[in-house]
Design a protein around this motif. Structure first.
Motif, PDB file in Angstrom:
ATOM      1  N   LEU A  84      -5.221   0.348   5.510  1.00  0.00           N
ATOM      2  CA  LEU A  84      -5.198   0.191   6.967  1.00  0.00           C
ATOM      3  C   LEU A  84      -6.318  -0.748   7.417  1.00  0.00           C
ATOM      4  O   LEU A  84      -6.090  -1.648   8.244  1.00  0.00           O
ATOM      5  N   GLN A  85      -7.503  -0.559   6.868  1.00  0.00           N
ATOM      6  CA  GLN A  85      -8.620  -1.445   7.239  1.00  0.00           C
ATOM      7  C   GLN A  85      -8.307  -2.886   6.859  1.00  0.00           C
ATOM      8  O   GLN A  85      -8.652  -3.818   7.582  1.00  0.00           O
ATOM      9  N   LEU A  86      -7.629  -3.065   5.728  1.00  0.00           N
ATOM     10  CA  LEU A  86      -7.287  -4.428   5.290  1.00  0.00           C
ATOM     11  C   LEU A  86      -6.206  -5.040   6.184  1.00  0.00           C
ATOM     12  O   LEU A  86      -6.225  -6.241   6.465  1.00  0.00           O
ATOM     13  N   ALA A  87      -5.281  -4.203   6.653  1.00  0.00           N
ATOM     14  CA  ALA A  87      -4.252  -4.700   7.586  1.00  0.00           C
ATOM     15  C   ALA A  87      -4.932  -5.171   8.875  1.00  0.00           C
ATOM     16  O   ALA A  87      -4.626  -6.243   9.403  1.00  0.00           O
ATOM     17  N   ARG A  88      -5.880  -4.367   9.358  1.00  0.00           N
ATOM     18  CA  ARG A  88      -6.597  -4.753  10.585  1.00  0.00           C
ATOM     19  C   ARG A  88      -7.431  -6.016  10.336  1.00  0.00           C
ATOM     20  O   ARG A  88      -7.470  -6.925  11.173  1.00  0.00           O
ATOM     21  N   SER A 136       0.679  -6.399  -4.863  1.00  0.00           N
ATOM     22  CA  SER A 136       1.420  -7.422  -4.111  1.00  0.00           C
ATOM     23  C   SER A 136       1.808  -7.010  -2.690  1.00  0.00           C
ATOM     24  O   SER A 136       1.809  -7.839  -1.790  1.00  0.00           O
ATOM     25  N   PHE A 137       2.107  -5.699  -2.475  1.00  0.00           N
ATOM     26  CA  PHE A 137       2.592  -5.363  -1.126  1.00  0.00           C
ATOM     27  C   PHE A 137       1.511  -5.614  -0.073  1.00  0.00           C
ATOM     28  O   PHE A 137       1.812  -5.884   1.080  1.00  0.00           O
ATOM     29  N   MET A 138       0.234  -5.512  -0.477  1.00  0.00           N
ATOM     30  CA  MET A 138      -0.839  -5.736   0.507  1.00  0.00           C
ATOM     31  C   MET A 138      -0.989  -7.229   0.810  1.00  0.00           C
ATOM     32  O   MET A 138      -1.218  -7.620   1.959  1.00  0.00           O
ATOM     33  N   ALA A 139      -0.865  -8.063  -0.244  1.00  0.00           N
ATOM     34  CA  ALA A 139      -0.938  -9.509  -0.025  1.00  0.00           C
ATOM     35  C   ALA A 139       0.243  -9.946   0.865  1.00  0.00           C
ATOM     36  O   ALA A 139       0.094 -10.762   1.780  1.00  0.00           O
ATOM     37  N   GLU A 140       1.384  -9.343   0.602  1.00  0.00           N
ATOM     38  CA  GLU A 140       2.593  -9.640   1.384  1.00  0.00           C
ATOM     39  C   GLU A 140       2.396  -9.205   2.850  1.00  0.00           C
ATOM     40  O   GLU A 140       2.791  -9.909   3.783  1.00  0.00           O
ATOM     41  N   MET A 141       1.756  -8.049   3.014  1.00  0.00           N
ATOM     42  CA  MET A 141       1.474  -7.551   4.360  1.00  0.00           C
ATOM     43  C   MET A 141       0.612  -8.559   5.130  1.00  0.00           C
ATOM     44  O   MET A 141       0.871  -8.856   6.299  1.00  0.00           O
ATOM     45  N   ALA A 142      -0.412  -9.103   4.442  1.00  0.00           N
ATOM     46  CA  ALA A 142      -1.278 -10.094   5.096  1.00  0.00           C
ATOM     47  C   ALA A 142      -0.473 -11.345   5.458  1.00  0.00           C
ATOM     48  O   ALA A 142      -0.634 -11.912   6.540  1.00  0.00           O
ATOM     49  N   ARG A 143       0.425 -11.755   4.559  1.00  0.00           N
ATOM     50  CA  ARG A 143       1.264 -12.934   4.826  1.00  0.00           C
ATOM     51  C   ARG A 143       2.096 -12.703   6.105  1.00  0.00           C
ATOM     52  O   ARG A 143       2.264 -13.605   6.923  1.00  0.00           O
ATOM     53  N   ALA A 182       9.561  -7.190   9.946  1.00  0.00           N
ATOM     54  CA  ALA A 182       8.471  -6.541   9.197  1.00  0.00           C
ATOM     55  C   ALA A 182       7.177  -6.612  10.012  1.00  0.00           C
ATOM     56  O   ALA A 182       6.411  -5.637  10.077  1.00  0.00           O
ATOM     57  N   ARG A 183       6.951  -7.755  10.679  1.00  0.00           N
ATOM     58  CA  ARG A 183       5.752  -7.898  11.520  1.00  0.00           C
ATOM     59  C   ARG A 183       5.797  -6.888  12.672  1.00  0.00           C
ATOM     60  O   ARG A 183       4.788  -6.284  13.036  1.00  0.00           O
TER      61      ARG A 183
END
Ligand code: 13P
Ligand code: SF4
Length: 352
Positions: free
Chosen positions: A50-54, A71-78, A341-342
């Motif tokens: 969550l902190q990384l998403a923010r 990968s899902f976190m890198a994808e989330m940032a993308r 997704a966004r």
């Protein structure tokens, strides 16, 4: 570029620093708490999902975001960052097995069956999931959650007079529901390997929450017997675990919560207190080093080998190429999923 002779670890870390300095404010390196120490020391921001998403959503200046995690976190940032920014993943093969336990075809099949109950159902997808599932939620009034905000997200769904359909982590779903007073009899477990979704023919009609049969191997190997053994060995020790552990393990522990919850709880505890921690071992070892005034014991030495696929060598490769103006391992998300997704991620980030 990397030289042909094998550089030492110290040389690699020094070269990472040189590349980071060269790229300056154009670059931000984000790392999950489960990353190895050598990656953590080369990161600008460290956090739970969550902190990384923010953090990703706040990157306005950096053109390059290098994400050290699965990968899902890198994808989330993308998905979250603007199209002008480029997100990099140092090892595209670092993939969370839990995230692979639900695929869009199976989720859509379950959705059709669940909708037949006539209930108002809102899909909630764990952040440990691929972009197509996040998009499915965005399209169907749903949202994303992490272990840090799962309860708030479920409350949000109930406040809209709907029933959550949560996938793919059964244990996080069940543990969260228990904290809200929902019993196992009031949950329906959708099993994607059964033709009618249910192993025992249970009824969907009384369900207050729909769950999915998926789990994290790193956390489900932490058993009640490990908790009992630690308590026998260290009298009065407090046990704190991640909610991806099974309810059996959570029930015999003192506290359960997300990675940041575990970190904050231990940090705020009185000097001299003792803790047994049930979660990923890199993270537990780091908490131990950062809290020398406390006794900290891992419940089990369970490591996430996918997180460990991000090595300093792979980070260096991305950074040195980038410093030369070349892009290695940029994260790409199928454009058909990005918008929805966004939306699902945005709905989550709006919940305080
Ligand atoms: P957090 O949301 O606590 O960072 O956990 C992510 C994860 O993958 C735990 O296994
Ligand atoms: Fe996935 Fe478990 Fe590793 Fe977290 S610890 S990334 S849920 S496999």
């Amino acid at each position: 570029m990397m030289s042909r002779s094998q550089p030492t670890k110290t040389e690699i870390l020094e070269r990472i620093e040189v590349a980071r300095k060269k790229l300056g404010s154009d670059l931000i390196v984000l790392a999950h708490f489960y990353q190895m120490d050598d990656i953590i020391q080369s990161a600008d921001f460290i956090g739970d999902s969550l902190q990384l998403a923010r953090a990703a959503s706040k990157q306005k200046d950096a053109h390059y975001i290098v994400f050290c995690s699965v990968s899902f976190m890198a994808e989330m940032a993308r998905i979250i960052c603007s199209p002008e920014q480029i997100v990099f993943h140092p090892e595209t093969k670092a993939r969370c097995p839990l995230a692979e336990m639900a695929n869009i075809d199976d989720v859509e099949k379950a959705w059709v069956a669940l909708e037949k109950t006539g209930k108002r159902i809102i899909p909630v997808v764990y952040v440990n999931s691929n972009a197509d599932l996040k998009a499915f939620c965005g399209k169907n009034e749903g949202l994303v959650c992490t272990s840090a905000n799962a309860k708030k997200v479920m409350e949000h769904v109930f406040s809209r007079n709907a029933v959550p359909f949560f996938f793919p982590d059964e244990n996080l779903g069940r543990n969260t529901a228990h904290t809200m007073g929902i019993s196992d009899e009031e949950m329906f477990l959708w099993d994607p390997y059964e033709t009618d979704g249910s192993r025992n023919g249970a009824s969907m009609n009384n369900a207050m929450m729909f769950l999915w049969r998926g789990f994290c191997i790193v956390h489900t190997v932490i058993l009640p017997s490990h908790v009992e053994a630690i308590r026998r060995q260290y009298k009065g020790i407090k046990v704190i675990v991640h909610p991806e552990c099974t309810p059996d393990t959570v029930n015999v522990s003192d506290l359960a919560g997300s990675t940041s919850f575990i970190k904050n709880t231990v940090e705020k505890s009185a000097p001299g207190s003792s803790w047994a921690i049930g979660t990923e071992i890199n993270f537990v070892n780091r908490i131990r080093k950062e809290n020398p005034d406390k006794l900290i014991i891992p419940l089990l030495g369970s490591g996430c080998r996918e997180m460990a696929k991000i090595t300093p060598e792979k980070l260096l490769r991305v950074l040195e190429y980038l410093a030369e103006g070349r892009a290695v391992n940029p994260v790409l998300v199928d454009g058909t999923y990005t918008e929805h997704a966004r939306l699902a991620l945005k709905r989550m980030l709006e919940i305080k």
